[in-house]
Design a protein around this motif. Structure first.
Motif, short mmCIF file in Angstrom:
data_model
loop_
_atom_site.label_atom_id
_atom_site.label_comp_id
_atom_site.label_asym_id
_atom_site.label_seq_id
_atom_site.Cartn_x
_atom_site.Cartn_y
_atom_site.Cartn_z
N ILE A 9 -41.10 -30.01 7.91
CA ILE A 9 -41.39 -31.18 8.75
C ILE A 9 -42.80 -31.67 8.48
O ILE A 9 -43.05 -32.87 8.35
N ARG A 10 -43.73 -30.74 8.40
CA ARG A 10 -45.13 -31.08 8.14
C ARG A 10 -45.27 -31.83 6.82
O ARG A 10 -45.93 -32.87 6.74
N ASP A 11 -44.61 -31.33 5.77
CA ASP A 11 -44.69 -31.98 4.46
C ASP A 11 -44.12 -33.39 4.51
O ASP A 11 -44.71 -34.32 3.98
N LEU B 211 -49.74 -34.07 14.47
CA LEU B 211 -48.54 -33.26 14.24
C LEU B 211 -48.65 -31.92 14.95
O LEU B 211 -47.69 -31.45 15.56
N THR B 212 -49.81 -31.30 14.90
CA THR B 212 -50.01 -30.01 15.58
C THR B 212 -49.82 -30.16 17.08
O THR B 212 -49.16 -29.34 17.71
N TYR B 213 -50.38 -31.23 17.65
CA TYR B 213 -50.20 -31.47 19.09
C TYR B 213 -48.73 -31.73 19.40
O TYR B 213 -48.21 -31.25 20.41
N MET B 214 -48.04 -32.46 18.54
CA MET B 214 -46.65 -32.76 18.79
C MET B 214 -45.77 -31.53 18.66
O MET B 214 -44.80 -31.38 19.39
N ILE B 215 -46.13 -30.61 17.78
CA ILE B 215 -45.39 -29.35 17.68
C ILE B 215 -45.53 -28.58 18.99
O ILE B 215 -44.56 -28.04 19.51
#
Length: 187
Positions: free
Chosen positions: A28-30, A43-47
């Motif tokens: 997902i990150r990629d 993205l980190t916050y959304m995870i």
């Protein structure tokens, strides 16, 4: 064009994410970073938000990214794309391959995949801890507050079993980490 990008990007996540949501986070990150849909920090916050909300993390992330990029239609396209491969595979397995899962070779392959998935999840956790445990002001120094929270949560997670108590549920750990974050970092 954004709908096609959302569909193809999250279809790739749905097709190649094996081992559940935590195993899918690197993929997902990629995808999200390659298309420029979110920054690394967002993205980190959304995870973190996706982990604490009901539903699968992949679906929550796909819905959020789709909605931020193309509104309600984008959310529907991204969500459909991420769940479509799993739906089709389960449909195929239940209709055509009921006895196939009893095959010892298939069981051996699935057994061999378990350590790989554990490694992917562990690598993701180490990466996120390293990436966000380092102070932004000085890249060579450890963020003490983040380290304290990590040590407390790790001690609670791994310390319950030797004490003869049940392990903490993931929901308890999420609520506890949120409370620790509020206490340590403030509102």
């Amino acid at each position: 064009m954004i709908y096609v990008d959302l569909f193809l990007g999250f279809l790739r996540v749905g097709c190649f994410a094996f081992g559940g949501a935590y195993g899918a986070i690197p993929l997902i990150r990629d995808v999200v970073l390659s298309y420029g849909w979110l920054t690394e920090e967002a993205l980190t916050y959304m995870i973190a938000v996706s982990e604490s909300t009901p539903g699968p993390i992949m679906v929550n992330l796909a819905t959020y990214v789709g909605s931020t990029q193309a509104g309600l239609t984008g959310a529907a396209v991204a969500t459909l794309a991420v769940v479509l491969p799993s739906f089709l595979i389960i449909l195929l397995v239940t209709t055509l391959l009921k006895n196939f899962l009893d095959n010892p070779y298939v069981q051996a392959v699935l057994g061999g995949l378990k350590p790989c998935i554990i490694g992917i999840i562990l690598a993701t956790g180490v990466y996120m801890t390293e990436r966000h445990g380092i102070s932004a002001a000085s890249p060579d120094s450890l963020d003490g507050r983040a380290a304290v929270i990590t040590v407390i949560l790790a001690a609670l997670t791994f310390g319950m079993k030797p004490l003869g108590r049940r392990k903490l549920s993931p929901i308890t750990l999420i609520v506890l980490s949120a409370c620790l974050g509020i206490v340590v970092f403030g509102l």
